[in-house]
Design a protein around this motif. Sequence first.
Motif, PDB file in Angstrom:
ATOM      1  N   GLY A  87       0.824  -1.222   0.032  1.00 27.11           N
ATOM      2  CA  GLY A  87       0.258   0.000   0.230  1.00 27.11           C
ATOM      3  C   GLY A  87       1.067   0.950   0.118  1.00 27.11           C
ATOM      4  N   ILE A  88       0.841   2.065  -0.306  1.00 29.56           N
ATOM      5  CA  ILE A  88       0.788   3.128  -0.222  1.00 29.56           C
ATOM      6  C   ILE A  88       1.292   4.526   0.972  1.00 29.56           C
ATOM      7  N   LYS A  89       1.190   3.209   2.539  1.00 30.41           N
ATOM      8  CA  LYS A  89       2.065   3.551   3.383  1.00 30.41           C
ATOM      9  C   LYS A  89       3.657   2.606   3.151  1.00 30.41           C
ATOM     10  N   ASP A  90       3.954   2.076   2.801  1.00 27.61           N
ATOM     11  CA  ASP A  90       4.536   0.891   2.372  1.00 27.61           C
ATOM     12  C   ASP A  90       5.629   1.081   1.345  1.00 27.61           C
ATOM     13  N   VAL A  91       5.137   2.124   0.761  1.00 26.68           N
ATOM     14  CA  VAL A  91       5.554   2.798  -0.095  1.00 26.68           C
ATOM     15  C   VAL A  91       7.160   4.408   0.997  1.00 26.68           C
ATOM     16  N   ALA A  92       6.109   4.550   1.556  1.00 25.93           N
ATOM     17  CA  ALA A  92       6.777   5.820   1.868  1.00 25.93           C
ATOM     18  C   ALA A  92       7.357   5.260   3.140  1.00 25.93           C
ATOM     19  N   ALA A  93       7.268   3.846   3.792  1.00 20.97           N
ATOM     20  CA  ALA A  93       8.095   3.545   4.773  1.00 20.97           C
ATOM     21  C   ALA A  93       9.731   2.592   3.772  1.00 20.97           C
ATOM     22  N   ALA A  94       9.239   3.138   3.008  1.00 20.80           N
ATOM     23  CA  ALA A  94      10.099   2.252   2.229  1.00 20.80           C
ATOM     24  C   ALA A  94      11.065   3.646   1.541  1.00 20.80           C
ATOM     25  N   ALA A  95      10.438   4.844   0.925  1.00 25.98           N
ATOM     26  CA  ALA A  95      10.986   5.823  -0.066  1.00 25.98           C
ATOM     27  C   ALA A  95      11.951   6.670   1.523  1.00 25.98           C
ATOM     28  N   GLY A  96      11.319   6.298   2.978  1.00 26.06           N
ATOM     29  CA  GLY A  96      11.463   7.418   3.628  1.00 26.06           C
ATOM     30  C   GLY A  96      11.097   8.585   3.669  1.00 26.06           C
ATOM     31  N   LEU A  97      10.235   8.842   2.916  1.00 25.32           N
ATOM     32  CA  LEU A  97       9.118   9.739   3.249  1.00 25.32           C
ATOM     33  C   LEU A  97       7.304   9.742   3.430  1.00 25.32           C
ATOM     34  N   SER A  98       7.075  11.088   3.370  1.00 23.46           N
ATOM     35  CA  SER A  98       5.696  11.007   4.415  1.00 23.46           C
ATOM     36  C   SER A  98       4.748  10.521   3.511  1.00 23.46           C
ATOM     37  N   VAL A  99       2.921  10.108   3.723  1.00 28.13           N
ATOM     38  CA  VAL A  99       2.435   9.246   2.773  1.00 28.13           C
ATOM     39  C   VAL A  99       2.057  10.602   1.851  1.00 28.13           C
ATOM     40  N   ALA A 100       1.644  11.889   2.502  1.00 29.07           N
ATOM     41  CA  ALA A 100       1.704  13.038   1.137  1.00 29.07           C
ATOM     42  C   ALA A 100       2.552  13.220   0.686  1.00 29.07           C
ATOM     43  N   THR A 101       3.395  12.878   0.786  1.00 33.89           N
ATOM     44  CA  THR A 101       4.966  13.297  -0.361  1.00 33.89           C
ATOM     45  C   THR A 101       4.873  12.467  -1.415  1.00 33.89           C
ATOM     46  N   VAL A 102       4.798  11.191  -0.667  1.00 37.93           N
ATOM     47  CA  VAL A 102       4.273   9.737  -1.941  1.00 37.93           C
ATOM     48  C   VAL A 102       3.144  10.040  -2.953  1.00 37.93           C
ATOM     49  N   SER A 103       2.315  10.447  -1.617  1.00 39.86           N
ATOM     50  CA  SER A 103       0.510  11.309  -2.552  1.00 39.86           C
ATOM     51  C   SER A 103       0.493  11.620  -3.673  1.00 39.86           C
ATOM     52  N   ARG A 104       1.916  12.907  -3.292  1.00 34.28           N
ATOM     53  CA  ARG A 104       2.097  13.956  -4.793  1.00 34.28           C
ATOM     54  C   ARG A 104       2.834  14.014  -5.495  1.00 34.28           C
ATOM     55  N   VAL A 105       3.762  12.855  -5.578  1.00 34.63           N
ATOM     56  CA  VAL A 105       4.720  12.468  -6.642  1.00 34.63           C
ATOM     57  C   VAL A 105       3.566  11.636  -7.099  1.00 34.63           C
ATOM     58  N   LEU A 106       3.281  10.836  -6.461  1.00 33.74           N
ATOM     59  CA  LEU A 106       2.231   9.837  -7.253  1.00 33.74           C
ATOM     60  C   LEU A 106       0.912  10.017  -7.862  1.00 33.74           C
ATOM     61  N   ASN A 107       0.801  11.545  -7.869  1.00 35.75           N
ATOM     62  CA  ASN A 107      -0.359  12.145  -8.858  1.00 35.75           C
ATOM     63  C   ASN A 107       0.097  13.419  -9.251  1.00 35.75           C
ATOM     64  N   GLY A 108       1.653  13.669  -9.747  1.00 32.80           N
ATOM     65  CA  GLY A 108       2.274  14.499 -10.720  1.00 32.80           C
ATOM     66  C   GLY A 108       2.162  15.605  -9.782  1.00 32.80           C
ATOM     67  N   HIS A 109       2.434  15.677  -8.721  1.00 26.89           N
ATOM     68  CA  HIS A 109       2.094  17.095  -8.704  1.00 26.89           C
ATOM     69  C   HIS A 109       3.993  17.955  -8.596  1.00 26.89           C
ATOM     70  N   PRO A 110       4.140  19.181  -8.903  1.00 25.36           N
ATOM     71  CA  PRO A 110       5.099  19.676  -9.079  1.00 25.36           C
ATOM     72  C   PRO A 110       6.165  20.183  -8.766  1.00 25.36           C
ATOM     73  N   SER A 111       5.612  20.481  -7.351  1.00 25.32           N
ATOM     74  CA  SER A 111       6.214  21.280  -5.652  1.00 25.32           C
ATOM     75  C   SER A 111       7.003  19.415  -5.569  1.00 25.32           C
TER      76      SER A 111
END
Length: 345
Positions: free
Chosen positions: A3-27
């Motif tokens: 799930g997205i929480k697993d991705v966040a843990a593996a990347a060492g980032l917050s769930v919110a940051t992972v969500s922004r990456v997955l949705n193509g957010h420019p920031s």
Amino acid sequence: MAGIKDVAAAAGLSVATVSRVLNGHPSVSEDARTRVTAAVEGLGYRPNAVARSLRTDQTRTLGLVISDVLNPYFTELARSVEEEARALGYSVVIGNANERPELQDHHVRTLLDRRIDGLLVSPADGSSPLMRQTAEGSTPMVFVDRWMPGLDVPVVRADGTGAIRDLVAHLHGLGHRRLAIIAGPAATTTGHERVEAFREALHAYGIPLPAELVGQGDFQADSGRRVTEGFLVLPEPPDVVFAADNLMALGALDAIRARGLAVPDDVGLAAFDDIPWFVHTGPPITAIAQPTAELGRAAVHALTDLIEGRPPQSVTLPSRLVVRRSCGEPATTTAPDPRDPRSQL
């Protein structure tokens, strides 16, 4: 399943940051994008498309309703639509109307119920109340190949008028004067347009088109066979039969051969909608080719422009005559077209 929480843990980032990456957010930073990509690939993570559609009100799905999936023209059109949509990040759900308005409406209802982002339709007729309601509704829609007059809907189509004039000029140059047409359904724009273009082109050469040389088909092979059988028993059969689509042309060819006649020695044959098979018939069939792949790509771009808030463009592309040997042409009538390896044997 990750799930997205697993991705966040593996990347060492917050769930919110992972969500922004997955949705193509420019920031998001390039470092964050790289870490999320690596985590997604390592975990085999797949976003939940249903949940995403509820959040964004988009499914990234287009609907395509084609007139007849057995018609090679529409098969190629559907492939082009699917390839271009996929390149733009959309998937495509296809419905086959089989030239039946009620089946067309069934597929349109089903696709709308699935919350597609937009709809491509080649109408089976010009009078469907559901199609008119859909055109006036909120779902973006584009007509491809055929259209319904009077509706404010972008249309992506090929214009066959010039190619039909070229065909009649070609047949006239070969000495043919008694020309017949197997017309498509009058309720479709293409059916009406092609027979009228043929009539006008004949008129320019002073060639009449009597009622007995106009046969009503339905864009399917059986009607081409039936109409041609009627032409062949006339007291004065036609010099050439022009079928307004490829399936009707194949039906016409069956009817000619069933009577023990030969193309073009006994009767010539020409077709609208070139297909790969036409170079393998004996003889190869003279045909009008539409830019099918280009139409599919243009239709997808017109629809995604609508979906994404850009002004859509109606597109009309030219068709062209491909001369082969089914109307009495010499074997060396034209040089092969380098753009189309099917154009000559």
